[in-house]
Design an enzyme around this catalytic site. Structure first.
Site, PDB file in Angstrom:
ATOM      1  N   SER A  85       0.804  -1.227   0.000  1.00 28.45           N
ATOM      2  CA  SER A  85       0.000   0.000   0.000  1.00 28.45           C
ATOM      3  C   SER A  85       0.837   1.276   0.000  1.00 28.45           C
ATOM      4  CB  SER A  85      -0.963  -0.002   1.193  1.00 28.45           C
ATOM      5  OG  SER A  85      -0.385  -0.600   2.307  1.00 28.45           O
ATOM      6  N   THR A 187      -1.367   2.852   4.251  1.00 26.23           N
ATOM      7  CA  THR A 187      -0.675   4.134   4.193  1.00 26.23           C
ATOM      8  C   THR A 187       0.130   4.396   5.465  1.00 26.23           C
ATOM      9  OG1 THR A 187      -2.456   5.042   2.894  1.00 26.23           O
ATOM     10  CG2 THR A 187      -1.128   6.620   4.116  1.00 26.23           C
ATOM     11  N   THR A 205       1.729   7.013   0.304  1.00 23.42           N
ATOM     12  CA  THR A 205       0.822   5.895  -0.010  1.00 23.42           C
ATOM     13  C   THR A 205       0.774   5.620  -1.503  1.00 23.42           C
ATOM     14  OG1 THR A 205      -1.437   5.091   0.353  1.00 23.42           O
ATOM     15  CG2 THR A 205      -1.225   7.359  -0.358  1.00 23.42           C
ATOM     16  N   ARG A 215      -7.200   9.095  -9.766  1.00 21.56           N
ATOM     17  CA  ARG A 215      -7.752   9.372  -8.427  1.00 21.56           C
ATOM     18  C   ARG A 215      -6.634   9.773  -7.471  1.00 21.56           C
ATOM     19  NH1 ARG A 215      -6.948   7.224  -2.977  1.00 21.56           N
ATOM     20  NH2 ARG A 215      -8.924   7.315  -1.869  1.00 21.56           N
ATOM     21  N   THR A 238      -4.985   7.223   8.093  1.00 17.44           N
ATOM     22  CA  THR A 238      -5.027   6.149   7.114  1.00 17.44           C
ATOM     23  C   THR A 238      -6.486   5.769   6.927  1.00 17.44           C
ATOM     24  OG1 THR A 238      -4.316   3.865   6.721  1.00 17.44           O
ATOM     25  CG2 THR A 238      -4.699   4.474   8.981  1.00 17.44           C
ATOM     26  N   GLY A 239      -6.775   5.159   5.800  1.00 18.68           N
ATOM     27  CA  GLY A 239      -8.144   4.705   5.580  1.00 18.68           C
ATOM     28  C   GLY A 239      -8.736   5.276   4.317  1.00 18.68           C
TER      29      GLY A 239
END
Ligand code: SD4
Length: 331
Positions: A85, A187, A205, A215, A238-239
């Site tokens: 990631s 990340t 990330t 994106r 993160t997320g």
């Protein structure tokens, strides 16, 4: 570690209802960590990033600058082909391109960022060069790549065989769906306070796996994926970036600390903001925040159970579980 946090039992919380919010508001302070203070300190999202906090600590322990420490820490997963990631080895977008986002901030409130960068292994170092060598904060795509090459960063193929294989498998169904706590790494957001109380942060990330081409997530956006203010403290997250972009989560965390909230309370407020605005999306998506303040106190909180973080302080490099709102489903 076991006495470090008291976790509340969440069995009463079946779903996200108004009643749940009321219960949470009453019980949130139970997550407050029993603080050790002490500088220097470095904190990073996700347990496997103890390698990153160790690299940062090498600099901090010698009296080095927080900015150098967070950059050194972020470079560790960027170069790790097993970390799917971040950087090299990161999962590609739906067209098979590894596209990277990163940002960095120093104790003077200066910031640098790159987004949609391809074929450069260390976007965090390019972001630092944007901060230090240009009049800009953010470079994107082809322009970021050209700048990186001018600065001597080599062109590299970042798509590993493992990541290519994962992409081939994903294409069989081509389903884009956020997955919570994938392999408990993701990340890296990293924040440090050095011996002179200087605060810096970094975030890097490969973004959401199999995202649309072009994106850009929260990670390169100052105040979304990461924010520091040398008067107050710093935060990273993160997320699912879209939820953080819409709420400027790390800016909110730092502003809440400025208004007197502890780092723990501030991370909880940011998570609850997301939950109150996007309750349906939160059932499937994860966001986790980490924060430290100028005294070296820390906090961490996530929507879902399972988010953890690495912290190096007082000569100890350890992994801790973050507080959370929604407990893991039992199978
Ligand atoms: C993003 N926040 O691009 C990043 C990636 C991440 O879980 O942390 N994914 O949305």
């Amino acid at each position: 570690m076991s006495t470090r946090r008291k976790f509340i039992k969440h069995s009463v919380l079946g779903g996200i209802t108004l009643n749940s919010f009321e219960i949470l508001n009453k019980s949130a302070q139970l997550f407050e960590p029993q603080h050790r203070k002490g500088l220097p300190v470095v904190i990073a999202t996700w347990g496997p990033n103890t390698k990153a906090t160790a690299a940062a600590w090498d600099i901090l322990a010698k009296g080095g600058r927080a900015l150098d420490a967070v950059e050194a820490g972020a470079r560790v997963p960027e170069a790790d082909p097993k970390d799917t990631s971040v950087g090299y080895g990161g999962f590609p977008d739906r067209d098979g391109h590894v596209t990277l986002d990163a940002c960095i901030m120093d104790e003077f409130g200066m910031a640098g960022s790159v987004s949609f960068l391809q074929n450069i292994m260390h976007p965090i170092s390019v972001a630092r060069k944007v901060m230090e060598l240009t009049p800009h904060v953010m470079l994107s795509g082809e322009g970021a790549y050209r700048f990186a090459r001018e600065q001597g960063f080599p062109h590299e193929n970042l798509l590993t065989e493992e990541a290519r294989q994962a992409w081939e498998n994903w294409k069989l169904k081509s389903e884009y769906k956020p997955v919570i706590n994938v392999e408990r790494h993701d990340t890296i957001g990293i924040v440090a306070v050095d011996q002179l109380s200087r605060i810096a942060g970094a975030c890097t990330t490969s973004g959401a796996a199999f995202k649309m081409h072009g994106r850009v997530g929260d990670s390169p956006i100052i105040g979304a994926g990461m924010f520091v203010d040398n008067e107050v403290g710093g935060a990273a997250c993160t997320g699912l970036g879209e939820m953080v972009l819409r709420t400027l989560g790390t800016f909110l965390v730092v502003e809440e600390m400025r208004r007197g909230a502890s780092p723990q309370k501030a991370t909880e407020i940011a998570v609850k903001r997301i939950l109150s605005k996007y309750p349906k999306q939160c059932e499937e998506a994860q966001v986790g925040f980490i924060a430290i303040d100028k005294k070296g106190r820390h906090g961490a909180f996530a929507i879902h159970q399972g988010f953890n973080f690495a912290m190096y302080q007082n000569n100890e490099n350890k992994v801790y579980e973050a507080g959370f709102i929604i407990p893991q489903k039992k199978n």
